[in-house]
Write an enzyme that holds these catalytic residues in place. Structure first.
Site, PDB file in Angstrom:
ATOM      1  N   LYS A 417      55.897  37.602  34.247  1.00 23.73           N
ATOM      2  CA  LYS A 417      54.748  37.667  33.343  1.00 23.73           C
ATOM      3  C   LYS A 417      54.747  36.622  32.247  1.00 23.73           C
ATOM      4  CE  LYS A 417      54.488  42.590  34.287  1.00 23.73           C
ATOM      5  NZ  LYS A 417      54.607  43.963  33.781  1.00 23.73           N
ATOM      6  N   HIS A 589      25.701  30.586  35.314  1.00 24.71           N
ATOM      7  CA  HIS A 589      26.189  31.659  34.439  1.00 24.71           C
ATOM      8  C   HIS A 589      25.075  32.228  33.564  1.00 24.71           C
ATOM      9  CE1 HIS A 589      30.575  32.096  35.013  1.00 24.71           C
ATOM     10  NE2 HIS A 589      30.343  31.023  35.739  1.00 24.71           N
TER      11      HIS A 589
HETATM   12  C1  HMG Z   1      26.065  31.358  41.464  1.00 25.14           C
HETATM   13  C2  HMG Z   1      26.059  30.474  42.710  1.00 25.14           C
HETATM   14  C3  HMG Z   1      26.839  31.238  43.808  1.00 25.14           C
HETATM   15  C4  HMG Z   1      24.643  30.258  43.179  1.00 25.14           C
HETATM   16  O1  HMG Z   1      24.779  29.341  44.295  1.00 25.14           O
HETATM   17  P1  HMG Z   1      23.484  28.745  44.996  1.00 25.14           P
HETATM   18  O2  HMG Z   1      23.975  27.928  46.080  1.00 25.14           O
HETATM   19  O3  HMG Z   1      22.602  28.137  44.010  1.00 25.14           O
HETATM   20  O4  HMG Z   1      22.784  30.071  45.554  1.00 25.14           O
HETATM   21  P2  HMG Z   1      21.960  30.326  46.882  1.00 25.14           P
HETATM   22  O5  HMG Z   1      20.926  31.299  46.496  1.00 25.14           O
HETATM   23  O6  HMG Z   1      21.585  29.073  47.553  1.00 25.14           O
HETATM   24  O7  HMG Z   1      22.998  31.120  47.827  1.00 25.14           O
HETATM   25  C5  HMG Z   1      24.027  30.435  48.506  1.00 25.14           C
HETATM   26  C6  HMG Z   1      25.070  31.479  48.825  1.00 25.14           C
HETATM   27  O8  HMG Z   1      25.743  31.816  47.633  1.00 25.14           O
HETATM   28  C7  HMG Z   1      26.011  33.211  47.649  1.00 25.14           C
HETATM   29  N1  HMG Z   1      25.251  33.841  46.576  1.00 25.14           N
HETATM   30  C8  HMG Z   1      24.284  33.290  45.854  1.00 25.14           C
HETATM   31  N2  HMG Z   1      23.848  34.150  44.932  1.00 25.14           N
HETATM   32  C9  HMG Z   1      24.560  35.271  45.094  1.00 25.14           C
HETATM   33  C10 HMG Z   1      24.566  36.531  44.446  1.00 25.14           C
HETATM   34  N3  HMG Z   1      23.783  36.804  43.422  1.00 25.14           N
HETATM   35  N4  HMG Z   1      25.414  37.458  44.875  1.00 25.14           N
HETATM   36  C11 HMG Z   1      26.240  37.201  45.895  1.00 25.14           C
HETATM   37  N5  HMG Z   1      26.294  36.037  46.543  1.00 25.14           N
HETATM   38  C12 HMG Z   1      25.457  35.079  46.144  1.00 25.14           C
HETATM   39  C13 HMG Z   1      25.557  33.740  48.971  1.00 25.14           C
HETATM   40  O9  HMG Z   1      26.629  33.666  49.886  1.00 25.14           O
HETATM   41  C14 HMG Z   1      24.483  32.772  49.325  1.00 25.14           C
HETATM   42  O10 HMG Z   1      24.259  32.682  50.700  1.00 25.14           O
HETATM   43  P3  HMG Z   1      23.214  33.723  51.342  1.00 25.14           P
HETATM   44  O11 HMG Z   1      23.838  35.078  51.241  1.00 25.14           O
HETATM   45  O12 HMG Z   1      21.965  33.611  50.541  1.00 25.14           O
HETATM   46  O13 HMG Z   1      23.076  33.240  52.755  1.00 25.14           O
HETATM   47  C15 HMG Z   1      26.706  29.128  42.388  1.00 25.14           C
HETATM   48  O14 HMG Z   1      25.911  28.473  41.433  1.00 25.14           O
HETATM   49  C16 HMG Z   1      28.122  29.195  41.935  1.00 25.14           C
HETATM   50  O15 HMG Z   1      28.968  29.652  42.635  1.00 25.14           O
HETATM   51  N6  HMG Z   1      28.415  28.698  40.727  1.00 25.14           N
HETATM   52  C17 HMG Z   1      29.785  28.612  40.247  1.00 25.14           C
HETATM   53  C18 HMG Z   1      30.060  29.794  39.358  1.00 25.14           C
HETATM   54  C19 HMG Z   1      31.550  30.015  39.278  1.00 25.14           C
HETATM   55  O16 HMG Z   1      32.283  29.714  40.152  1.00 25.14           O
HETATM   56  N7  HMG Z   1      31.983  30.584  38.205  1.00 25.14           N
HETATM   57  C20 HMG Z   1      33.389  30.887  38.098  1.00 25.14           C
HETATM   58  C21 HMG Z   1      33.757  31.261  36.755  1.00 25.14           C
HETATM   59  S1  HMG Z   1      33.694  29.879  35.673  1.00 25.14           S
HETATM   60  C22 HMG Z   1      35.225  30.047  34.975  1.00 25.14           C
HETATM   61  O17 HMG Z   1      35.564  31.110  34.524  1.00 25.14           O
HETATM   62  C23 HMG Z   1      36.254  29.056  35.200  1.00 25.14           C
HETATM   63  C24 HMG Z   1      36.144  27.747  34.446  1.00 25.14           C
HETATM   64  C25 HMG Z   1      34.893  27.004  34.790  1.00 25.14           C
HETATM   65  O18 HMG Z   1      36.176  27.930  33.056  1.00 25.14           O
HETATM   66  C26 HMG Z   1      37.404  27.074  34.917  1.00 25.14           C
HETATM   67  C27 HMG Z   1      37.448  25.599  34.629  1.00 25.14           C
HETATM   68  O19 HMG Z   1      37.791  25.261  33.514  1.00 25.14           O
HETATM   69  O20 HMG Z   1      37.149  24.877  35.531  1.00 25.14           O
HETATM   70  N1  NDP Z   2      61.004  47.673  35.903  1.00 25.60           N
HETATM   71  C1  NDP Z   2      60.514  46.531  35.490  1.00 25.60           C
HETATM   72  O1  NDP Z   2      61.208  45.727  34.896  1.00 25.60           O
HETATM   73  C2  NDP Z   2      59.096  46.202  35.792  1.00 25.60           C
HETATM   74  C3  NDP Z   2      58.285  47.122  36.399  1.00 25.60           C
HETATM   75  N2  NDP Z   2      57.005  46.797  36.699  1.00 25.60           N
HETATM   76  C4  NDP Z   2      56.218  47.833  37.354  1.00 25.60           C
HETATM   77  O2  NDP Z   2      56.882  48.189  38.535  1.00 25.60           O
HETATM   78  C5  NDP Z   2      55.944  48.805  39.411  1.00 25.60           C
HETATM   79  C6  NDP Z   2      56.183  48.286  40.780  1.00 25.60           C
HETATM   80  O3  NDP Z   2      57.551  48.500  41.053  1.00 25.60           O
HETATM   81  P1  NDP Z   2      57.949  48.712  42.605  1.00 25.60           P
HETATM   82  O4  NDP Z   2      59.417  48.751  42.704  1.00 25.60           O
HETATM   83  O5  NDP Z   2      57.196  47.755  43.423  1.00 25.60           O
HETATM   84  O6  NDP Z   2      57.283  50.092  42.952  1.00 25.60           O
HETATM   85  P2  NDP Z   2      57.784  51.541  42.623  1.00 25.60           P
HETATM   86  O7  NDP Z   2      58.674  51.594  41.470  1.00 25.60           O
HETATM   87  O8  NDP Z   2      56.554  52.351  42.624  1.00 25.60           O
HETATM   88  O9  NDP Z   2      58.665  51.861  43.905  1.00 25.60           O
HETATM   89  C7  NDP Z   2      58.125  51.712  45.192  1.00 25.60           C
HETATM   90  C8  NDP Z   2      59.092  52.395  46.105  1.00 25.60           C
HETATM   91  O10 NDP Z   2      58.413  52.879  47.254  1.00 25.60           O
HETATM   92  C9  NDP Z   2      59.367  53.037  48.322  1.00 25.60           C
HETATM   93  N3  NDP Z   2      58.712  52.561  49.528  1.00 25.60           N
HETATM   94  C10 NDP Z   2      58.079  53.342  50.406  1.00 25.60           C
HETATM   95  N4  NDP Z   2      57.580  52.630  51.410  1.00 25.60           N
HETATM   96  C11 NDP Z   2      57.887  51.347  51.177  1.00 25.60           C
HETATM   97  C12 NDP Z   2      57.619  50.132  51.850  1.00 25.60           C
HETATM   98  N5  NDP Z   2      56.920  50.057  53.010  1.00 25.60           N
HETATM   99  N6  NDP Z   2      58.080  48.992  51.306  1.00 25.60           N
HETATM  100  C13 NDP Z   2      58.764  49.019  50.167  1.00 25.60           C
HETATM  101  N7  NDP Z   2      59.063  50.136  49.454  1.00 25.60           N
HETATM  102  C14 NDP Z   2      58.608  51.298  49.961  1.00 25.60           C
HETATM  103  C15 NDP Z   2      60.595  52.243  47.908  1.00 25.60           C
HETATM  104  O11 NDP Z   2      61.559  53.176  47.483  1.00 25.60           O
HETATM  105  P3  NDP Z   2      63.134  52.858  47.597  1.00 25.60           P
HETATM  106  O12 NDP Z   2      63.321  51.483  47.023  1.00 25.60           O
HETATM  107  O13 NDP Z   2      63.749  53.931  46.803  1.00 25.60           O
HETATM  108  O14 NDP Z   2      63.494  52.870  49.038  1.00 25.60           O
HETATM  109  C16 NDP Z   2      60.131  51.461  46.673  1.00 25.60           C
HETATM  110  O15 NDP Z   2      61.106  51.180  45.744  1.00 25.60           O
HETATM  111  C17 NDP Z   2      54.592  48.462  38.890  1.00 25.60           C
HETATM  112  O16 NDP Z   2      54.026  49.586  38.272  1.00 25.60           O
HETATM  113  C18 NDP Z   2      54.866  47.416  37.836  1.00 25.60           C
HETATM  114  O17 NDP Z   2      53.915  47.457  36.812  1.00 25.60           O
HETATM  115  C19 NDP Z   2      56.489  45.542  36.457  1.00 25.60           C
HETATM  116  C20 NDP Z   2      57.281  44.596  35.849  1.00 25.60           C
HETATM  117  C21 NDP Z   2      58.601  44.865  35.402  1.00 25.60           C
END
Ligand code: HMG
Ligand code: NDP
Length: 596
Positions: A417, A589
């Site tokens: 983390k 957006h």
């Molecule tokens: C918004 C779009 C998708 C429009 O995109 P578009 O191409 O203008 O829309 P469209 O109407 O032509 O549709 C094209 C396809 O987009 C999808 N689509 C289109 N609209 C929808 C909708 N409402 N719900 C679900 N899917 C949608 C859908 O698949 C659709 O196909 P269709 O289904 O029509 O055949 C586009 O402009 C886009 O993706 N923009 C980018 C937005 C984005 O990625 N934001 C991310 C967060 S920004 C951020 O947090 C990170 C940043 C930026 O800070 C990181 C950095 O620093 O770089």
């Molecule tokens: N303790 C810490 O320092 C930290 C804890 N966490 C937290 O730990 C949690 C996750 O811990 P995690 O150990 O993954 O889960 P759990 O503590 O919930 O334990 C999961 C247990 O499930 C059993 N199990 C059953 N089936 C399976 C399978 N198919 N594969 C693997 N194990 C299985 C195992 O028991 P057994 O091993 O007894 O056989 C396993 O340890 C999260 O809540 C997270 O937030 C996150 C960061 C740090």
């Protein structure tokens, strides 16, 4: 020879004695008793005095320790009575010692106030037992008529009146509370009565689940907080019904639980991943994110889909050990990855039926050794598992090196983390690489830009831009967006989005003019059992992906989930980069992420 004393009272007392009401010695005894009576009231007065000094206004007082230290009252009273005795002495104008009665009164006085002060403070400091009032509160309560009643459950309760500060720092008005005469009686109290017990500190908030049951504990706690929070209505807006299965929450996911936060879940896809169409649940409040990921899924799937591969698999914990010298540190490091490795592996694996210790990597820093333990954790994300195993391994190690000290089970080279190069380079959890080729016509029609533009934006932004910001693992546009959205939807540990979002996004124009892309993510920490994956909604989202619970072979489901996370990231990357290339980020957006 009886000890007598000629008492020459000053004039006013002289007149009294002339009245022959009583002998002089009796008179002095009466005077002393009155004086002592006054001083008997003094502790309360002085306590109040001290409290007002200590605490200022009553409102502030409740924040400070309400009762003065136990030794303050007796010391203060002893001082005052010494002044009193000295003044009597000077007034009595006695040529010798004080009258025996006065001496004995003063001694009784001191003993009394030391004793009472001590007992009082001892009582005051005794914590109310979880199942009942402290004796002092009972004594206090006994002064009011104890109300005893049977309720419909046939349980008898002492209804006692107590006042005093609630656990939440606000002095509560005096209230009559029901105190069951037996621990099992609590269940028959109403939620309101139980809330009063918490508010008057008769029971601890966090024991409610034990006293009642997880579901009722939440109901009672909501009443407590509705009386405690500044805005009394706040708690009502945190939903708790239809209830989360609090019996699953308690002891696994959350303490002092008052409800849950509903988060919108969008379903992006289908994404053709490794030949299978998957839908991707995403919990988010960022409008546009699901739409964008959906567009990316469409572009990838329309071009034939993507392929993901697990490059490495092992969650890590790195305890910090302090040796006596660097020399010993080197010896310990060599032993742990050499001759001692099997013994260490055995002790680690004795704590789990699924976990396998797959690596021990010691790092020496002076006298310190950081043992980065790598564990295959099956379908669990594995942090509890690897931590528990690490503890057992350490005890084996310390048996071999008895003068080595375990500084901390987590020495931060794990690295959990927190941003770190070690996860970026060595990996942690599942290391995944995913690739696809998007046809140029899809880039044009669905992504509204060109292959060349995307390649160029990615180079300038995700590679050069990130390099210039000295990023570690941040060679991407917004991997964290989709890592977090899928983590929240599927009960992962959201704090692990820090390292799970490590990603480098690469694009190339291929010979056919189409767009090849990949996302390489070395540290995706996911599980399909354990943690929050067992809660109903989260479990349903895992089911929607087809990875709920344990896989056919241990680890199959968790690996698939990691690849779905990588697929979601890749879909988000391609769509955002396209939007930046077409300069439509803001308009998108404004359309989807800001309520008109
Ligand atoms: C918004 C779009 C998708 C429009 O995109 P578009 O191409 O203008 O829309 P469209 O109407 O032509 O549709 C094209 C396809 O987009 C999808 N689509 C289109 N609209 C929808 C909708 N409402 N719900 C679900 N899917 C949608 C859908 O698949 C659709 O196909 P269709 O289904 O029509 O055949 C586009 O402009 C886009 O993706 N923009 C980018 C937005 C984005 O990625 N934001 C991310 C967060 S920004 C951020 O947090 C990170 C940043 C930026 O800070 C990181 C950095 O620093 O770089
Ligand atoms: N303790 C810490 O320092 C930290 C804890 N966490 C937290 O730990 C949690 C996750 O811990 P995690 O150990 O993954 O889960 P759990 O503590 O919930 O334990 C999961 C247990 O499930 C059993 N199990 C059953 N089936 C399976 C399978 N198919 N594969 C693997 N194990 C299985 C195992 O028991 P057994 O091993 O007894 O056989 C396993 O340890 C999260 O809540 C997270 O937030 C996150 C960061 C740090």
């Amino acid at each position: 020879m009886p000890l007598t004393l000629e008492l020459n009272f000053p004039s006013s007392l002289e007149d009294l004695s002339k009245l022959k009401l009583m002998s002089k010695s009796t008179l002095s005894f009466v005077l002393m008793s009155i004086g002592l009576l006054i001083f008997a009231m003094l502790p309360k007065a002085s306590a109040t005095l001290i409290k007002s000094f200590q605490g200022g206004s009553p409102a502030k007082q409740s924040k400070k320790k309400a009762e003065p230290q136990w030794w303050v009252i007796p010391i203060l009273n002893a001082t005052v009575s010494l002044i009193f005795a000295t003044s009597v002495f000077s007034h009595l104008n006695s040529p010798h010692s004080l009258h025996p009665v006065i001496w004995s009164a003063c001694i009784v006085y001191f003993l009394g106030f030391f004793g009472i002060g001590f007992v009082d403070s001892h009582e005051l400091q005794s914590r109310p037992s979880v199942f009942g009032l402290s004796d002092l509160v009972r004594k206090e309560a006994a002064k009011t008529e104890p109300l005893r009643r049977k309720n419909e459950g046939g349980y008898e309760h002492d209804f006692v009146k107590v006042c005093g500060g609630g656990e939440f720092g606000k002095s509560q008005p005096p209230i009559a509370i029901a105190v069951p005469t037996s621990p099992s009686g609590y269940k028959s109290l109403s939620n309101e009565e139980l809330a009063n017990l918490v508010l008057s500190q008769q029971i601890k908030d966090h024991t409610l689940e034990k006293i009642l049951n997880p579901k009722r504990a939440v109901q009672v706690r909501r009443i407590v907080f509705s009386k405690t929070l500044q805005d009394h209505t706040a708690i009502e807006s945190i939903p708790s019904e239809p209830s989360l299965d609090y019996s699953k929450v308690y002891g696994a996911n959350c303490e002092i639980c008052v409800g849950y936060i509903p988060l919108p879940v969008g379903m992006a896809g289908p994404l053709m991943l490794n030949g299978e169409k998957v839908f991707i649940p995403m919990a988010t409040t960022e409008g546009c994110l699901v739409a964008s990921t959906n567009r990316g899924c469409k572009a990838i799937t329309a071009s034939g889909g993507c392929k993901a591969f697990i490059v490495n698999d092992g969650i890590t914990r790195a305890p910090c050990l302090k040796c006596l010298s660097a020399e010993q540190a080197v010896a310990l490091a060599k032993w742990s990855e050499g001759e001692g490795s099997q013994a260490l592996k055995n002790s680690f694996e004795s704590t789990t039926s699924f976990g396998k210790l797959v690596g021990i990597k010691p790092t020496v820093a002076g006298k310190n050794v950081y043992l980065r333990l790598k564990c295959f954790s099956g379908d669990a994300m594995g942090m509890n598992m690897v931590s528990k195993g690490a503890l057992a391994l350490i005890s084996t190690l310390l048996a071999k090196f008895p003068d080595v000290v375990l500084v901390a089970l987590s020495g931060n080279m794990c690295t959990d983390k927190k941003p770190s190069a070690i996860n970026w380079i060595e990996g942690r959890g599942k290391s995944v690489v995913i690739e696809c080729t998007i046809k140029k016509e899809v880039v044009d029609k669905t992504l509204k830009t060109t292959v060349d533009k995307i390649v160029d934006v990615n180079l300038q932004k995700n590679l050069i831009g990130s390099a210039m910001s000295a990023s570690v693992g941040g060679y991407n546009a917004h991997a964290a967006n989709n890592v977090t959205a899928v983590f929240l939807a599927t009960g992962q540990d959201p704090a692990q989005n820090v390292e799970s979002s490590n990603c480098i996004t690469l694009f190339e124009k291929n010979a056919e003019g189409d767009l090849w892309m990949s996302c390489t993510m070395p540290s995706i920490e996911v599980g399909t059992v354990g943690g929050g994956t067992g809660l109903a909604a989260q479990s349903a989202c895992l089911k929607a992906i087809g990875v709920k619970g344990g896989g056919e072979a241990p680890g199959d489901n968790a690996k698939k989930l990691a690849m779905v996370v990588a697929g979601a990231v890749m879909a988000g990357e391609i769509s955002l980069i396209a939007a930046l290339a077409a300069n439509t980020l803001v308009s998108a957006h404004m359309a989807h992420n800001r309520k008109k």
